[in-house]
Motif scaffolding. Structure first.
Motif, PDB file in Angstrom:
ATOM      1  N   ARG A   1      20.200  11.887 118.252  1.00  0.00           N
ATOM      2  CA  ARG A   1      20.717  10.877 119.175  1.00  0.00           C
ATOM      3  C   ARG A   1      20.263  11.063 120.617  1.00  0.00           C
ATOM      4  O   ARG A   1      20.664  10.314 121.503  1.00  0.00           O
TER       5      ARG A   1
ATOM      6  N   PRO B   1      23.038   4.067 117.251  1.00  0.00           N
ATOM      7  CA  PRO B   1      22.758   4.515 115.883  1.00  0.00           C
ATOM      8  C   PRO B   1      21.561   3.749 115.343  1.00  0.00           C
ATOM      9  O   PRO B   1      21.413   2.554 115.571  1.00  0.00           O
TER      10      PRO B   1
ATOM     11  N   ASP C   1      23.837   7.814 111.546  1.00  0.00           N
ATOM     12  CA  ASP C   1      22.804   8.189 112.511  1.00  0.00           C
ATOM     13  C   ASP C   1      21.635   8.837 111.775  1.00  0.00           C
ATOM     14  O   ASP C   1      21.702  10.004 111.419  1.00  0.00           O
TER      15      ASP C   1
END
Length: 177
Positions: free
Chosen positions: A100, A176, A96
């Motif tokens: 997020r 991601p 990532d």
């Protein structure tokens, strides 16, 4: 020394962010120039361009382990310690590259690693473990939004996160990136 830090894109493509708060208006970022420290998004963030939630037609993976144990039946080394090891942090950041939370452009190396299922400090085996399957990067402001339950996340085994607004029921999915 300034206590405010503004993250800006010298090319003007990415939205400015006030660290610890979140996205801010470009004019406000300019107005803060005299009282705030200004840093630039890293080149990798600028090369990626504006960040928006992605829509995908890929097969849908199931939700992550609801216990927060990442599918493990026995805690792996470090799972019962709140802070992730440098190796685990690097693995999360490799998966990532960004916060997020929807529409956030904060690079993950500037983010907190948040336990999707809360870590239980009094009984670590009972809470979410410090494993890849229970950690996502969230900038400080979005981390706070999650803990205030304004937006409730569901993590999936393919690492997509479904964010549901507690107030409106709106759902936004991040992947991601």
């Amino acid at each position: 020394a300034p206590v405010l830090t503004v993250l800006k894109d010298p090319d003007g493509i990415l939205v400015p962010r006030l660290q610890g708060y979140g996205p801010i208006d470009r004019d406000y970022a300019t107005a803060l120039a005299d009282v705030a420290k200004t840093i630039h998004y890293p080149e990798s963030a600028r090369a990626a361009g504006p960040l928006i939630p992605q829509i995908s037609d890929r097969p849908q993976a199931p939700p992550a382990d609801p216990t927060g144990h990442g599918g493990h039946t026995v805690p792996p080394p470090g799972a019962l310690t709140y802070a992730p090891s440098a190796t685990l942090r690097a693995e999360v950041l490799a998966n990532d590259a960004w916060c997020r939370f929807p529409f956030c452009g904060m690079p993950s190396h500037l983010c907190d690693l948040d336990h999707w299922r809360p870590f239980n400090h009094t009984d670590p085996e009972a809470g979410g473990w410090t494993v890849l399957g229970d950690l996502i990067p969230l900038c400080r402001a979005d981390h706070q939004r999650k803990h205030l339950a304004e937006w409730v996340p569901t993590l999936y085994t393919d690492r997509r996160v479904e964010w549901r607004s507690r107030w409106s029921g709106q759902v936004i999915v991040t992947y991601p990136r």
